[in-house]
Design an enzyme around this catalytic site. Structure first.
Site, PDB file in Angstrom:
ATOM      1  N   SER A  24       3.813   2.961  -0.909  1.00  0.00           N
ATOM      2  CA  SER A  24       2.394   3.257  -1.079  1.00  0.00           C
ATOM      3  C   SER A  24       1.733   3.253   0.293  1.00  0.00           C
ATOM      4  O   SER A  24       2.161   2.537   1.202  1.00  0.00           O
ATOM      5  CB  SER A  24       1.762   2.174  -1.947  1.00  0.00           C
ATOM      6  OG  SER A  24       0.376   2.152  -1.769  1.00  0.00           O
ATOM      7  N   SER A  25       0.651   4.044   0.401  1.00  0.00           N
ATOM      8  CA  SER A  25      -0.022   4.131   1.708  1.00  0.00           C
ATOM      9  C   SER A  25      -0.700   2.818   2.100  1.00  0.00           C
ATOM     10  O   SER A  25      -1.140   2.675   3.240  1.00  0.00           O
ATOM     11  CB  SER A  25      -1.046   5.269   1.700  1.00  0.00           C
ATOM     12  OG  SER A  25      -2.003   5.056   0.675  1.00  0.00           O
ATOM     13  N   CYS A  26      -0.759   1.835   1.184  1.00  0.00           N
ATOM     14  CA  CYS A  26      -1.358   0.551   1.558  1.00  0.00           C
ATOM     15  C   CYS A  26      -0.465  -0.263   2.484  1.00  0.00           C
ATOM     16  O   CYS A  26      -0.854  -1.341   2.931  1.00  0.00           O
ATOM     17  CB  CYS A  26      -1.748  -0.264   0.336  1.00  0.00           C
ATOM     18  SG  CYS A  26      -0.337  -0.889  -0.576  1.00  0.00           S
ATOM     19  N   TYR A  68       1.485  -6.720  -2.191  1.00  0.00           N
ATOM     20  CA  TYR A  68       2.148  -5.452  -2.553  1.00  0.00           C
ATOM     21  C   TYR A  68       2.623  -4.723  -1.298  1.00  0.00           C
ATOM     22  O   TYR A  68       3.749  -4.229  -1.227  1.00  0.00           O
ATOM     23  CB  TYR A  68       1.147  -4.595  -3.330  1.00  0.00           C
ATOM     24  CG  TYR A  68       1.707  -3.307  -3.865  1.00  0.00           C
ATOM     25  CD1 TYR A  68       2.583  -3.315  -4.945  1.00  0.00           C
ATOM     26  CD2 TYR A  68       1.357  -2.086  -3.313  1.00  0.00           C
ATOM     27  CE1 TYR A  68       3.089  -2.128  -5.452  1.00  0.00           C
ATOM     28  CE2 TYR A  68       1.858  -0.896  -3.811  1.00  0.00           C
ATOM     29  CZ  TYR A  68       2.717  -0.922  -4.880  1.00  0.00           C
ATOM     30  OH  TYR A  68       3.224   0.253  -5.395  1.00  0.00           O
ATOM     31  N   HIS A 118      -5.988   1.547 -11.673  1.00  0.00           N
ATOM     32  CA  HIS A 118      -6.483   2.261 -10.490  1.00  0.00           C
ATOM     33  C   HIS A 118      -7.797   2.961 -10.808  1.00  0.00           C
ATOM     34  O   HIS A 118      -8.146   3.172 -11.964  1.00  0.00           O
ATOM     35  CB  HIS A 118      -5.444   3.273 -10.015  1.00  0.00           C
ATOM     36  CG  HIS A 118      -4.243   2.627  -9.403  1.00  0.00           C
ATOM     37  ND1 HIS A 118      -3.031   2.562 -10.039  1.00  0.00           N
ATOM     38  CD2 HIS A 118      -4.074   2.000  -8.222  1.00  0.00           C
ATOM     39  CE1 HIS A 118      -2.166   1.928  -9.267  1.00  0.00           C
ATOM     40  NE2 HIS A 118      -2.772   1.569  -8.158  1.00  0.00           N
ATOM     41  N   LYS A 135       6.471  -3.650  -0.156  1.00  0.00           N
ATOM     42  CA  LYS A 135       6.861  -2.249   0.078  1.00  0.00           C
ATOM     43  C   LYS A 135       7.353  -2.042   1.506  1.00  0.00           C
ATOM     44  O   LYS A 135       8.253  -1.232   1.751  1.00  0.00           O
ATOM     45  CB  LYS A 135       5.690  -1.324  -0.256  1.00  0.00           C
ATOM     46  CG  LYS A 135       5.398  -1.254  -1.751  1.00  0.00           C
ATOM     47  CD  LYS A 135       6.597  -0.708  -2.510  1.00  0.00           C
ATOM     48  CE  LYS A 135       6.380  -0.569  -3.993  1.00  0.00           C
ATOM     49  NZ  LYS A 135       7.595  -0.093  -4.689  1.00  0.00           N
TER      50      LYS A 135
END
Ligand code: GFB
Length: 317
Positions: free
Chosen positions: A108-110, A137, A180, A141
């Site tokens: 994920s881009s987070c 999270y 979300h 990742k």
């Protein structure tokens, strides 16, 4: 990608995994392996090793994860870190033991720093502090993508990762507390439309910018990446278009036909101010998104209504 190979899709009942299965089926792939959570708990190392040893897929796509929106993440960083790091570690190691030569890990881009340069290039990874609301999270990742990179470097297997931007689409979770923003807004506006409520309460200030990608575009990107002989370790996947949360709310209010006023609840978190992926690396190989946001939202609103009518819908975790 080779449609004769066998593909294990971890997380095939989730939004991403089910889209990957549909994309594989569209290509004519008929050796798709799946296991429900009840059949295989990927946080269980022994069970994961046993499943891989028994099934020996040629390729593994890791779309299994505990996921959620800003509310779920910020309330449960411990669980998001523990479960997702266990899934990543167990799957990568069990796949390697079972001689799986190719593995695609989804993140994920987070994973990128809260204040990364925009659009965010892959090499912004680990250059600054993370966004606190989803730090657990993100750390899981990052561990997963680094496991892929190190197994590839140390042992010569082709394990690599894609980092999608904020996703939405078919099979999403419509949980208004832990979900979300995009599916949550669809549900909130639909509830207000059908009940005649005068007001919809949304979170934060509405000023953060987000980039949204339809999950079918991501699934095509996965197959694209799996078709590359020597893929980069890490590639971003985004639509390239940003909207403010306020603009998103207006788009969804219009798509649902809801007349309610919007009230912004600034006691709820905004999260990271902006996270636009630089997806030029993947695009340089020829992939491009096909579903624009207006079309994707109207399709998703129609699917939400149909799913609600049939009872085949996820309304919570
Ligand atoms: O999708 P979302 O929850 O997560 O979007 P993130 C949050 C943005 O939408 C914030 C605003 O700016 C919220 O203040 N928002 C407005 C709402 N109304 C609502 C609402 O009713 N519900 C929700 N959920 N948000 C997640 C990460 O971050 O993005 C995950 O926590 C993951 O780890 C995911 O990376 C893709 O975009 O902030």
């Amino acid at each position: 990608m080779d449609t004769k190979l066998s593909y294990y899709v971890a997380g095939h009942r989730g939004m991403v995994g089910s889209a990957v299965v549909r994309a594989l089926q569209r290509r004519g792939c008929d050796r798709i392996l799946t296991a429900t959570h009840r059949e295989l708990d990927l946080t269980d190392q022994a069970a994961t090793r046993a499943w891989f040893a028994a099934n020996k897929p040629d390729v593994a796509v890791i779309a299994a994860a505990r996921v959620g929106g800003i509310g779920a993440n910020s309330a449960a960083n411990a669980t998001f870190l523990y479960e997702n790091v266990m899934i990543a570690a167990n799957v990568v190691e069990a796949a390697f033991r079972a001689d799986v030569g190719r593995l695609l890990f989804l993140g994920s881009s987070c994973i990128y720093p809260r204040l990364a340069p925009q659009p965010i290039p892959e090499d912004a990874l680990l250059t600054g502090p993370l966004e606190k609301t989803n730090e657990g999270y993100a750390l899981a990742k990052i561990s997963g993508l680094k496991l892929c990179e190190f197994y590839r470097r140390d042992f010569g297997v082709c394990y690599h990762a894609l980092m999608p931007t904020n996703l939405y689409g078919t099979g999403d979770n419509y949980d208004v507390v832990g979900g979300h923003v995009l599916p949550t807004m669809i549900r909130k506006f639909e509830v207000a439309r059908t009940t005649g409520a005068p007001e919809v309460a949304l979170w934060g200030t509405g000023t953060p910018l987000r980039e949204f990608l339809h999950v079918d575009d991501l699934a095509e990107a996965c197959l694209y990446a799996l078709g590359l002989d020597n893929p980069p370790d890490l590639m971003n996947v985004g639509s390239g278009r940003e909207v403010t949360i306020r603009q998103l709310a207006e788009m969804i209010r219009t798509a649902t036909g809801c007349q309610a006023e919007i009230r912004w609840d600034a006691s709820k978190p905004d999260g990271t101010p902006r996270k636009l992926c630089d997806s030029s690396l993947l695009r340089s190989f020829g992939w491009a998104p096909k579903i624009d946001l207006e079309e994707g939202i109207s399709r998703t609103v129609a699917e939400y209504r149909a799913a609600l009518a049939s009872g085949d819908i996820r309304l919570g975790h």
